[in-house]
Design an enzyme around this catalytic site. Structure first.
Site, PDB file in Angstrom:
ATOM      1  N   GLN A 258       0.842  -1.194   0.000  1.00  0.00           N
ATOM      2  CA  GLN A 258       0.000   0.000   0.000  1.00  0.00           C
ATOM      3  C   GLN A 258       0.881   1.249   0.000  1.00  0.00           C
ATOM      4  OE1 GLN A 258      -2.020  -1.012   3.748  1.00  0.00           O
ATOM      5  NE2 GLN A 258      -1.444   1.000   4.531  1.00  0.00           N
TER       6      GLN A 258
ATOM      7  N   GLY B  55      12.052  19.908  14.745  1.00  0.00           N
ATOM      8  CA  GLY B  55      13.073  20.409  15.648  1.00  0.00           C
ATOM      9  C   GLY B  55      13.105  19.617  16.929  1.00  0.00           C
TER      10      GLY B  55
ATOM     11  N   TRP C 122      14.395  19.351  21.144  1.00  0.00           N
ATOM     12  CA  TRP C 122      15.651  19.531  21.873  1.00  0.00           C
ATOM     13  C   TRP C 122      16.845  19.014  21.070  1.00  0.00           C
ATOM     14  CZ3 TRP C 122      17.508  22.178  25.749  1.00  0.00           C
ATOM     15  CH2 TRP C 122      18.675  21.762  26.412  1.00  0.00           C
ATOM     16  N   THR C 123      16.759  17.809  20.545  1.00  0.00           N
ATOM     17  CA  THR C 123      17.896  17.207  19.857  1.00  0.00           C
ATOM     18  C   THR C 123      18.165  17.843  18.504  1.00  0.00           C
ATOM     19  OG1 THR C 123      17.405  15.108  20.955  1.00  0.00           O
ATOM     20  CG2 THR C 123      18.836  15.018  19.018  1.00  0.00           C
TER      21      THR C 123
ATOM     22  N   GLU D 239      14.550  25.365  20.002  1.00  0.00           N
ATOM     23  CA  GLU D 239      14.954  25.543  21.392  1.00  0.00           C
ATOM     24  C   GLU D 239      16.432  25.905  21.486  1.00  0.00           C
ATOM     25  OE1 GLU D 239      13.856  21.939  23.349  1.00  0.00           O
ATOM     26  OE2 GLU D 239      11.844  21.991  22.521  1.00  0.00           O
TER      27      GLU D 239
ATOM     28  N   THR E 223       5.703  25.518  29.849  1.00  0.00           N
ATOM     29  CA  THR E 223       5.697  25.864  31.269  1.00  0.00           C
ATOM     30  C   THR E 223       5.917  24.629  32.130  1.00  0.00           C
ATOM     31  OG1 THR E 223       3.281  25.826  31.085  1.00  0.00           O
ATOM     32  CG2 THR E 223       4.340  27.967  31.059  1.00  0.00           C
ATOM     33  N   TYR E 224       7.054  24.001  31.948  1.00  0.00           N
ATOM     34  CA  TYR E 224       7.457  22.828  32.717  1.00  0.00           C
ATOM     35  C   TYR E 224       8.970  22.721  32.635  1.00  0.00           C
ATOM     36  CZ  TYR E 224       6.512  21.204  27.940  1.00  0.00           C
ATOM     37  OH  TYR E 224       6.429  21.102  26.573  1.00  0.00           O
ATOM     38  N   ASP E 225       9.543  21.784  33.375  1.00  0.00           N
ATOM     39  CA  ASP E 225      11.002  21.604  33.424  1.00  0.00           C
ATOM     40  C   ASP E 225      11.723  22.844  33.920  1.00  0.00           C
ATOM     41  OD1 ASP E 225      10.949  18.983  32.684  1.00  0.00           O
ATOM     42  OD2 ASP E 225      11.348  19.341  30.572  1.00  0.00           O
TER      43      ASP E 225
ATOM     44  N   TRP F 212       2.978  17.559  26.945  1.00  0.00           N
ATOM     45  CA  TRP F 212       4.054  16.651  26.534  1.00  0.00           C
ATOM     46  C   TRP F 212       3.994  15.447  27.461  1.00  0.00           C
ATOM     47  CZ3 TRP F 212       7.412  16.306  22.574  1.00  0.00           C
ATOM     48  CH2 TRP F 212       8.405  15.340  22.690  1.00  0.00           C
TER      49      TRP F 212
END
Length: 617
Positions: free
Chosen positions: A323, A349, A351-352, A392, A459-461, A597
């Site tokens: 397919q 994109g 982080w990495t 980032e 809004t984390y980490d 996330w």
């Protein structure tokens, strides 16, 4: 817990230091351009009423196909020559041909007999073939200037209208628009069909269907009728879901967006079995790569090659080896067919792979075109409703340091909007560093906001075990609290700073992490304690909510989020209760909604997705 190999799980980010959230490193794979299945014409062709020409796709090998025309003399006199003409869509073309001389003028293709095969006795036939590329089907066929099906010239049935486009969708109505059909003698009117039954006959190319039921799926096609009252083939179908149903739309009209990773154990079918598909409004598919100034495939195998069994497929139908499209992309296509309210963006994109944006922004127009060409590839263009850039961080440091300047983000988004146009979604995941002189002050997020639909504010980490000895602190505080380790590292300060820079509140989504950050060697239950290092998890200092809720239940709240002390471990994470608090705050602020996330961290019954949806209503 994910069983993916560690080399595929380079974790991402945080607002202050080395890690913000999980993102995978998959080998970049060269983009191949196979063909989507072509629909063969059933109608043959011929000169006057004495010959026909029929088309068939003889084979399809993914990156191309073989097309074959057969000309047959159906009359009683010898045919001395033949010329077959047809139209291909702009994305489809003939690359090489045999047993005929094939030329084109724009999208109109012409095949003439060669010297030895132009004469056809009554009842005889001859074939010619070509190798082609693209995803379209031939239309408008003529043989020696007459209809290819052997009918009387000037008496053709009309073509299929364009696929209907839905707009102005409410609880009880939808407006449909379509491109007109063509006919040699003109179009008389159109039959609008809902779920196969004609609901209206109109003379124009728009129709508003009323009296519908809230929260219900409907399938629409359109059939053209010519002045002789002949009907042509139906258009492609459009599925529409009316708003409302059970009193509310998902999220009460607010955005509830989740990141879906191409490396996790969570499948598209899990969105259905967990009940999350009914609650979310958007999906960010993560990630595409950014390489050499271009958008590129992140993981070809997971994205569009992997074969799914019937048990793991959204619709219970197994993939076949031949397919045109498999993998997550095909599963997302099936998801949209069942839940047409869901919009899907391809996120590039992370982080990495953010290191590629510095080169990309040197020529934003070229980068934007490469992204558009990839997202709108004919194999999967219907899957995606837009693009998300996860850079980032512009003009700041993340995994690497970017020095492209404060205007880079604005220049990038301006070029992306120009390339993708007004109808595609354009979004960006951005830092939530609300400190003075921090990452939000390093780039022109206010100037870029005019070109985007919304920002996913991460809004984390804010805090985590990259500070191995502590102090322990919640990684996703909604507000500041006495003793917080860094000023400006909380959701409220980040949102306030963005609004002060001129970003409208409705273009801001509040970020929620479906995981916790934790330390070990902690004796103090309250935040602010010392530690000896990261707690064990899916990676050091990181664990999914679905695990923590039972292995280390919350023991307190601070700054609008939860924390837990169990044994020597200390974790912080959001629970359904703290998510409810955050959603109430987001509504008070007039934000566009929330995002999270990522799906892998939720429970099998979608506990956190449900909490966001309920909280936004």
């Amino acid at each position: 817990m994910s069983t993916e190999p560690r080399w595929r799980r380079i974790r991402s980010p945080r607002n202050a230091g080395p890690n913000k959230r999980s993102k995978a490193l998959a080998g970049a794979t060269a983009l191949v351009l196979p063909l989507a299945a072509m629909v063969g014409l059933a109608s043959p062709a011929e000169a006057a009423t004495s010959a026909t020409a029929s088309y068939a796709k003889a084979s399809d090998w993914g990156s191309g196909f073989e097309g074959r025309w057969t000309v047959k003399n159906t009359g009683t006199t010898t045919l001395s020559s033949w010329t077959v003409e047809w139209d291909f869509p702009a994305n489809t073309k003939v690359n090489s041909a045999w047993d005929a001389t094939v030329t084109n003028s724009a999208n109109r293709w012409t095949a003439k007999n060669v010297g030895w095969n132009g004469t056809l006795a009554p009842g005889a036939s001859v074939s010619f073939g070509f190798n082609g590329s693209g995803s379209g089907a031939p239309s408008g066929c003529k043989l020696n200037g007459n209809p290819c099906d052997g009918s009387t010239p000037g008496d053709n049935a009309p073509s299929a209208p364009g696929k209907p486009t839905a707009s102005d969708i409410t609880d009880t109505s939808v407006k449909l628009s379509w491109a007109p059909a063509t006919d040699d003698n003109g179009i008389k009117n159109y039959d609008v069909k809902r779920d196969g039954a004609t609901v209206a006959t109109v003379t124009g190319t728009t129709y508003t269907n009323t009296g519908l039921t809230a929260g219900t799926n409907y399938s629409y096609t359109v059939v053209a009728r010519d002045t002789a009252d002949q009907t042509g083939p139906a258009s492609a179908a459009t599925t529409v879901r009316t708003t409302g149903g059970d009193g509310e739309t998902p999220g009460g009209g607010k955005i509830n967006l989740g990141y879906f990773t191409n490396w996790g154990s969570y499948t598209v079918k899990n969105l259905v079995t967990s009940g999350s598909a009914e609650k979310i409004t958007h999906i960010n598919y993560a990630f595409g790569n950014v390489q050499n100034g271009k958008c590129t495939i992140g993981d070809a195998y997971e994205d569009y090659e992997k074969t799914y069994t019937a048990a793991n497929s959204v619709d219970g139908v197994a993939d076949t080896w031949d397919q045109p499209l498999r993998g997550h992309f095909n599963q997302l296509r099936k998801l949209k067919a069942e839940y047409p309210h869901i919009k899907i963006l391809w996120s590039f994109g992370g982080w990495t792979w953010s290191g590629g944006f510095g080169q990309a922004v040197q020529n934003p127009a070229a980068f934007a075109k490469s992204c558009h060409d990839l997202v709108e590839d004919p194999r999967w263009a219907d899957v995606f409703d837009g693009i998300d850039l996860d850079w980032e961080y512009p003009n700041a440091c993340g995994l690497t340091c970017d020095n492209s300047g404060p205007a880079a983000i604005k220049n990038m988004m301006q070029a992306m909007r120009a390339e993708f146009g007004p109808d595609n979604l354009l979004t960006a995941a951005i830092t939530a560093d609300g400190s003075n002189g921090g990452k939000l002050d390093a780039a022109d997020y206010g100037g870029a906001a005019q070109y985007i639909d919304w920002y996913d504010v991460m809004t984390y980490d804010y805090f985590g075990s990259w500070s191995a000895q502590g102090p322990t602190a919640p990684h996703s505080p909604l507000t500041a609290y006495p003793g917080i380790p860094a000023q400006g590292f909380n959701s409220a300060d980040a949102i306030a700073k963005l609004r002060a820079k001129g970003v409208p509140a409705e273009k801001l989504l509040l970020g929620i992490g479906f995981y916790g950050r934790g330390w070990t060697g902690v004796t103090q239950s309250a935040p602010g304690g010392s530690a000896t290092g990261p707690a064990a998890g899916i990676e050091p200092g990181n664990q999914y909510y679905k695990v923590l809720k039972t292995t280390c239940p919350a023991t307190g709240t601070i700054g609008g989020t939860a924390y837990a002390h169990c044994g020597n471990n200390w974790w912080s994470y959001d629970t359904p209760a703290t998510i409810g608090t955050k959603m109430a705050w987001a509504k008070e602020q007039g934000l566009g909604g929330a995002f999270f996330w990522e799906f892998n961290g939720d429970t099998t019954d979608g506990e956190l997705v449900k909490a966001i949806s309920n909280g936004l209503k």
